[in-house]
Design an enzyme around this catalytic site. Structure first.
Site, PDB file in Angstrom:
ATOM      1  N   GLU A 111       0.840  -1.209   0.000  1.00 32.53           N
ATOM      2  CA  GLU A 111       0.000   0.000   0.000  1.00 32.53           C
ATOM      3  C   GLU A 111       0.875   1.259   0.000  1.00 32.53           C
ATOM      4  O   GLU A 111       0.565   2.242  -0.677  1.00 32.53           O
ATOM      5  CB  GLU A 111      -0.927  -0.001   1.207  1.00 32.53           C
ATOM      6  CG  GLU A 111      -2.000  -1.069   1.109  1.00 32.53           C
ATOM      7  CD  GLU A 111      -3.005  -0.946   2.234  1.00 32.53           C
ATOM      8  OE1 GLU A 111      -3.975  -0.187   2.090  1.00 32.53           O
ATOM      9  OE2 GLU A 111      -2.792  -1.600   3.284  1.00 32.53           O
ATOM     10  N   GLU A 131      -4.420  -9.263   3.540  1.00 30.82           N
ATOM     11  CA  GLU A 131      -5.363  -8.719   4.515  1.00 30.82           C
ATOM     12  C   GLU A 131      -6.652  -9.521   4.666  1.00 30.82           C
ATOM     13  O   GLU A 131      -7.077  -9.809   5.790  1.00 30.82           O
ATOM     14  CB  GLU A 131      -5.721  -7.256   4.166  1.00 30.82           C
ATOM     15  CG  GLU A 131      -4.622  -6.261   4.490  1.00 30.82           C
ATOM     16  CD  GLU A 131      -3.641  -6.055   3.346  1.00 30.82           C
ATOM     17  OE1 GLU A 131      -3.599  -6.907   2.427  1.00 30.82           O
ATOM     18  OE2 GLU A 131      -2.912  -5.052   3.355  1.00 30.82           O
TER      19      GLU A 131
HETATM   20  N1  COA Z   1       4.369  -7.957  11.643  1.00 31.30           N
HETATM   21  C1  COA Z   1       5.192  -8.179  12.684  1.00 31.30           C
HETATM   22  N2  COA Z   1       6.276  -8.965  12.618  1.00 31.30           N
HETATM   23  C2  COA Z   1       6.547  -9.541  11.446  1.00 31.30           C
HETATM   24  C3  COA Z   1       5.745  -9.345  10.308  1.00 31.30           C
HETATM   25  C4  COA Z   1       4.602  -8.516  10.429  1.00 31.30           C
HETATM   26  N3  COA Z   1       3.809  -8.235   9.387  1.00 31.30           N
HETATM   27  N4  COA Z   1       6.261 -10.042   9.279  1.00 31.30           N
HETATM   28  C5  COA Z   1       7.372 -10.659   9.757  1.00 31.30           C
HETATM   29  N5  COA Z   1       7.549 -10.341  11.064  1.00 31.30           N
HETATM   30  C6  COA Z   1       8.628 -10.787  11.955  1.00 31.30           C
HETATM   31  C7  COA Z   1       8.458 -12.230  12.402  1.00 31.30           C
HETATM   32  O1  COA Z   1       7.600 -12.283  13.528  1.00 31.30           O
HETATM   33  C8  COA Z   1       9.866 -12.603  12.727  1.00 31.30           C
HETATM   34  O2  COA Z   1      10.225 -12.047  13.964  1.00 31.30           O
HETATM   35  P1  COA Z   1      11.086 -12.962  15.032  1.00 31.30           P
HETATM   36  O3  COA Z   1      12.339 -13.338  14.276  1.00 31.30           O
HETATM   37  O4  COA Z   1      11.323 -12.032  16.167  1.00 31.30           O
HETATM   38  O5  COA Z   1      10.232 -14.137  15.330  1.00 31.30           O
HETATM   39  C9  COA Z   1      10.672 -11.859  11.649  1.00 31.30           C
HETATM   40  O6  COA Z   1       9.854 -10.797  11.219  1.00 31.30           O
HETATM   41  C10 COA Z   1      11.023 -12.719  10.464  1.00 31.30           C
HETATM   42  O7  COA Z   1       9.826 -13.262   9.949  1.00 31.30           O
HETATM   43  P2  COA Z   1       9.672 -14.833   9.599  1.00 31.30           P
HETATM   44  O8  COA Z   1       8.209 -15.136   9.510  1.00 31.30           O
HETATM   45  O9  COA Z   1      10.507 -15.660  10.513  1.00 31.30           O
HETATM   46  O10 COA Z   1      10.339 -14.838   8.131  1.00 31.30           O
HETATM   47  P3  COA Z   1      10.043 -15.889   6.965  1.00 31.30           P
HETATM   48  O11 COA Z   1      11.072 -15.598   5.923  1.00 31.30           O
HETATM   49  O12 COA Z   1       9.916 -17.262   7.475  1.00 31.30           O
HETATM   50  O13 COA Z   1       8.585 -15.464   6.387  1.00 31.30           O
HETATM   51  C11 COA Z   1       6.892 -13.932   5.600  1.00 31.30           C
HETATM   52  C12 COA Z   1       8.395 -14.249   5.752  1.00 31.30           C
HETATM   53  C13 COA Z   1       6.774 -12.537   4.997  1.00 31.30           C
HETATM   54  C14 COA Z   1       6.256 -14.974   4.666  1.00 31.30           C
HETATM   55  C15 COA Z   1       6.205 -13.995   6.985  1.00 31.30           C
HETATM   56  O14 COA Z   1       6.978 -13.274   7.928  1.00 31.30           O
HETATM   57  C16 COA Z   1       4.819 -13.426   6.995  1.00 31.30           C
HETATM   58  O15 COA Z   1       3.875 -14.052   6.477  1.00 31.30           O
HETATM   59  N6  COA Z   1       4.635 -12.216   7.597  1.00 31.30           N
HETATM   60  C17 COA Z   1       3.353 -11.593   7.738  1.00 31.30           C
HETATM   61  C18 COA Z   1       2.897 -10.974   6.421  1.00 31.30           C
HETATM   62  C19 COA Z   1       1.533 -10.330   6.543  1.00 31.30           C
HETATM   63  O16 COA Z   1       0.521 -10.989   6.726  1.00 31.30           O
HETATM   64  N7  COA Z   1       1.518  -9.000   6.386  1.00 31.30           N
HETATM   65  C20 COA Z   1       0.304  -8.241   6.213  1.00 31.30           C
HETATM   66  C21 COA Z   1      -0.196  -7.637   7.412  1.00 31.30           C
HETATM   67  S1  COA Z   1      -1.713  -6.796   6.984  1.00 31.30           S
END
Ligand code: COA
Length: 248
Positions: A111, A131
């Site tokens: 966004e 979302e």
């Molecule tokens: N909010 C808060 N923390 C987040 C985050 C988010 N949107 N996305 C990633 N992080 C944090 C994780 O909690 C993790 O923190 P930690 O190491 O302290 O546990 C760190 O960032 C690394 O993320 P991780 O999930 O371990 O990396 P990955 O490479 O395995 O996966 C993603 C990457 C992007 C697929 C996954 O992090 C994810 O799905 N994130 C959420 C995406 C999302 O739904 N965003 C939209 C919100 S409206």
């Protein structure tokens, strides 16, 4: 002192970097507030262009999911009165803006990118709007911008049907402007070109295009004509060609 946002000048451009890599540049309210503060900094206001980037690994994994839990209606209203307005403020910047995107560009990160004028992505970039799967909707201006950019059908497809898009798919549908191995470097090349153009004309043209997309055909024509009326008064109007013709 900003912790999560770094500002630096690179010749004509101001580069705004997200500095929360350990959390994949998740957009917390602190990051939003630091971003809003950065938008008011003189080195940004005076730059010909602004480039937003998360660095070479990740653009942003979207809104901070930990801050989304248990929000009541009153706190959501006050959020949008405060830092929740960050994407609108980016969209309102007077100079051209770029997103230089590598890695994940999800949810609120996408966004934010949609609020900039140009999106340049590295071949490995990954786009998505998770979302609805989280029981909400893109609400940092993204739903509106997707409808505006692509029409209702494509916006529904992106928000409701698509899981992730790779960089090639994003380019094919126009979600990104171009692909580059080093998106920041490419954005800075564009900045050099844009800085060589008459700055008033660049800014007025951006304003007019943005106003056209939110108004009727009649008001768009009027805006174009008013914009021309203003710019025709500047010394740059007509450029070297007009000067040469006048001297004949
Ligand atoms: N909010 C808060 N923390 C987040 C985050 C988010 N949107 N996305 C990633 N992080 C944090 C994780 O909690 C993790 O923190 P930690 O190491 O302290 O546990 C760190 O960032 C690394 O993320 P991780 O999930 O371990 O990396 P990955 O490479 O395995 O996966 C993603 C990457 C992007 C697929 C996954 O992090 C994810 O799905 N994130 C959420 C995406 C999302 O739904 N965003 C939209 C919100 S409206």
């Amino acid at each position: 002192m900003a912790e999560l946002i770094e500002l630096r000048r690179e010749r004509h451009a101001c580069v705004v970097s997200f500095r929360r890599e350990a959390k994949l540049n998740a957009i917390s309210q602190q990051l939003e507030q630091e971003l809003i503060d950065a938008l008011a900094a003189p080195e940004l206001r005076e730059a010909a262009c602004v480039v937003f980037t998360g660095g070479p690994r990740v653009f942003s994994a979207g809104a901070d999911l930990n801050e989304m839990q248990g929000l009541d209606p009153a706190s959501i209203v006050s959020y949008y009165e405060g830092s929740g307005d960050f994407a609108e403020r980016v969209a309102a910047l007077p100079q051209p803006t770029f997103s230089a995107i590598s890695g994940y560009c999800l949810g609120g990160g996408l966004e934010l990118a949609l609020a900039t004028d140009f999106r340049i992505a590295a071949p490995g970039a990954v786009f998505g709007l998770p979302e609805v799967g989280l029981g909400i909707l893109p609400s940092s201006g993204g739903t509106h911008r997707l409808v505006q950019l692509f029409g209702a059908a494509r916006a529904k497809e992106l928000i409701l049907l698509s899981d992730r898009l790779d960089a090639e798919q994003a380019l094919r549908i126009g979600l990104v402007t171009e692909l580059a191995d080093d998106p920041l470097h490419r954005a800075l090349q564009h900045a050099t070109r844009l800085a060589s153009l008459p700055q008033l004309a660049v800014r007025v043209t951006k304003r007019v295009i943005d106003a056209i997309t939110s108004g009727s055909r009649a008001s768009a024509l009027e805006l174009e004509r008013l914009g021309y009326g203003l710019l025709a008064q500047t010394p740059e109007a007509g450029g070297e060609t007009a000067k040469r013709l006048r001297q004949r």
